[in-house]
Design a protein around this motif. Structure first.
Motif, mmCIF file in Angstrom:
data_model
loop_
_atom_site.group_PDB
_atom_site.id
_atom_site.type_symbol
_atom_site.label_atom_id
_atom_site.label_comp_id
_atom_site.label_asym_id
_atom_site.label_seq_id
_atom_site.Cartn_x
_atom_site.Cartn_y
_atom_site.Cartn_z
ATOM 1 N N ALA A 95 0.832 -1.206 0.000
ATOM 2 C CA ALA A 95 0.000 0.000 0.000
ATOM 3 C C ALA A 95 0.868 1.258 0.000
ATOM 4 C CB ALA A 95 -0.923 -0.010 1.215
ATOM 5 N N GLY A 96 1.937 1.247 0.761
ATOM 6 C CA GLY A 96 2.846 2.397 0.792
ATOM 7 C C GLY A 96 3.512 2.637 -0.551
ATOM 8 N N LEU A 99 1.068 4.297 -2.871
ATOM 9 C CA LEU A 99 0.935 5.724 -2.556
ATOM 10 C C LEU A 99 2.161 6.514 -2.997
ATOM 11 C CD1 LEU A 99 -0.703 5.482 0.981
ATOM 12 C CD2 LEU A 99 -1.791 6.244 -1.149
ATOM 13 N N ALA A 102 2.244 6.942 -6.837
ATOM 14 C CA ALA A 102 1.216 7.827 -7.389
ATOM 15 C C ALA A 102 1.776 9.214 -7.706
ATOM 16 C CB ALA A 102 0.051 7.942 -6.428
#
Length: 105
Positions: A95-96, A99, A102
């Motif tokens: 998930a990190g 992010l 992105a």
């Protein structure tokens, strides 16, 4: 191009880590030499990728990908087992990375 370089750097670092394990504490010549080859290759590629990006994001991106790849190599090649907590931790790293990527890709 940035994403490809980061992936290749993480893969090179992971191969370096794999050969660390295979070198048996740097006591086996060929795996020991491959440790240094892949770690130098990974660092060189990461440095080039970092030229067009921020230090913190690139470094964390590469380290996170390296961790995930090393986790998979440990499980698939070395038959290492992991707990549910380990798997949850890896999911947080994924998930990190999503992010972080992105804003960079």
């Amino acid at each position: 191009m940035y994403l490809i370089m980061v992936l290749v750097a993480a893969f090179a670092y992971t191969l370096g880590g794999m050969y660390m394990k295979l070198s048996k504490g740097l006591s086996e010549l060929v795996p020991s030499l491959l440790v240094y080859f892949f770690l130098i290759a990974g660092a060189s590629i990461e440095a080039i990728a970092m030229n067009d990006s921020s230090l913190g994001v690139t470094y964390l991106f590469v380290v996170g990908l390296e961790f995930i790849l090393a986790f998979l190599v440990g499980a698939l090649l070395f038959r290492e087992s992991y707990s549910h907590g380990n798997l949850f931790g890896v999911s947080l790293i994924v998930a990190g990375i999503i992010l972080l990527s992105a804003g960079e890709c």
